[in-house]
Scaffold this active site. Structure first.
Site, PDB file in Angstrom:
ATOM      1  N   THR A  68      40.642  43.902  -4.930  1.00  0.00           N
ATOM      2  CA  THR A  68      41.859  43.382  -5.001  1.00  0.00           C
ATOM      3  C   THR A  68      41.754  41.733  -5.178  1.00  0.00           C
ATOM      4  OG1 THR A  68      42.192  42.645  -2.847  1.00  0.00           O
ATOM      5  CG2 THR A  68      42.747  45.003  -3.135  1.00  0.00           C
ATOM      6  N   ASP A  97      25.707  28.291   0.757  1.00  0.00           N
ATOM      7  CA  ASP A  97      24.143  28.830   0.674  1.00  0.00           C
ATOM      8  C   ASP A  97      23.288  27.284   0.686  1.00  0.00           C
ATOM      9  OD1 ASP A  97      24.480  31.349   0.452  1.00  0.00           O
ATOM     10  OD2 ASP A  97      24.559  31.499  -1.721  1.00  0.00           O
TER      11      ASP A  97
END
Ligand code: URA
Length: 205
Positions: A104, A199
């Site tokens: 979605t 990250d």
């Protein structure tokens, strides 16, 4: 809404943007710039008069009018927390975890733990990147449902689509950023940006 124009903010941002910056230096620069951004945000906080006794005489000082709640959006928001805690060791910490549903593309909350004091507190929501604005809008909605009324959002790099979404859905929120970059690419990354902040902070590239 403020874009913080300060030489130390600009210098930290250049370190964070560089692809050759290693995790340890990225962590330090993110913590340092977070303190500076918080310094800017805090200039709007209310104080109340408070009598203090120096070793020589009683005089008037000021104390913060409200308790402080820092709320990092998981995961990358955690990278801004340590620096801010150095400035505000007495702040209470809430956590909000939001991920994007692959089908979605809507934000889904997977974790939300906020302190009971939130309705009377000055709340500072933090996330280094304001990209689509979906996570920030979801997080602000959760803060408001928990009773928060004084909310600031501090990020490092914003972009026009994220700013437009957050400002149109939550016009009462004060947004503080170090930069507004021109683009959001089809992968949801800010360009030029600095890559994936989580990250790079956690070393998980
Ligand atoms: N999140 C990131 O970490 N980087 C971006 O550029 C956009 C979202």
């Amino acid at each position: 809404m403020a874009v913080v124009n300060h030489p130390l903010v600009a210098a930290s941002l250049a370190i964070l943007r560089s692809k050759t910056t290693a995790s340890a230096d990225f962590r330090r620069a993110l913590q340092e710039v977070s303190v500076l951004l918080l310094g800017h945000a805090s200039s709007a906080w209310e104080t109340v008069p408070h009598e203090v006794e120096t070793p020589l005489k009683t005089c008037m000082g000021e104390i913060l009018a409200r308790p402080l709640v820092l709320v990092p959006i998981l995961r990358a928001g955690l990278g801004m927390l340590d620096g801010m805690l150095a400035l505000l060791p007495h702040a209470t910490i809430g956590h909000i975890g939001v991920y994007r549903d692959e089908k979605t593309l809507r934000p889904v909350t997977y974790f939300c733990r906020l302190p009971a004091t939130i309705s009377e507190a000055q709340v500072v929501l933090v996330d280094p990147m304001l990209a689509t604005g979906n996570s920030a809008c979801e997080a602000v909605g959760l803060l408001k449902s928990s009773g928060a009324t004084r909310i600031q959002f501090i990020c490092l790099v914003a972009c026009p689509p994220g700013l437009e979404r957050l400002r149109s859905q939550h016009p009462d929120i004060d947004i503080i950023t170090a930069a507004i970059d021109p683009e959001l690419n089809e992968m949801g990354y800010i360009v030029p940006g600095l890559g994936d902040a989580g990250d790079r902070y956690f070393g998980t590239t």
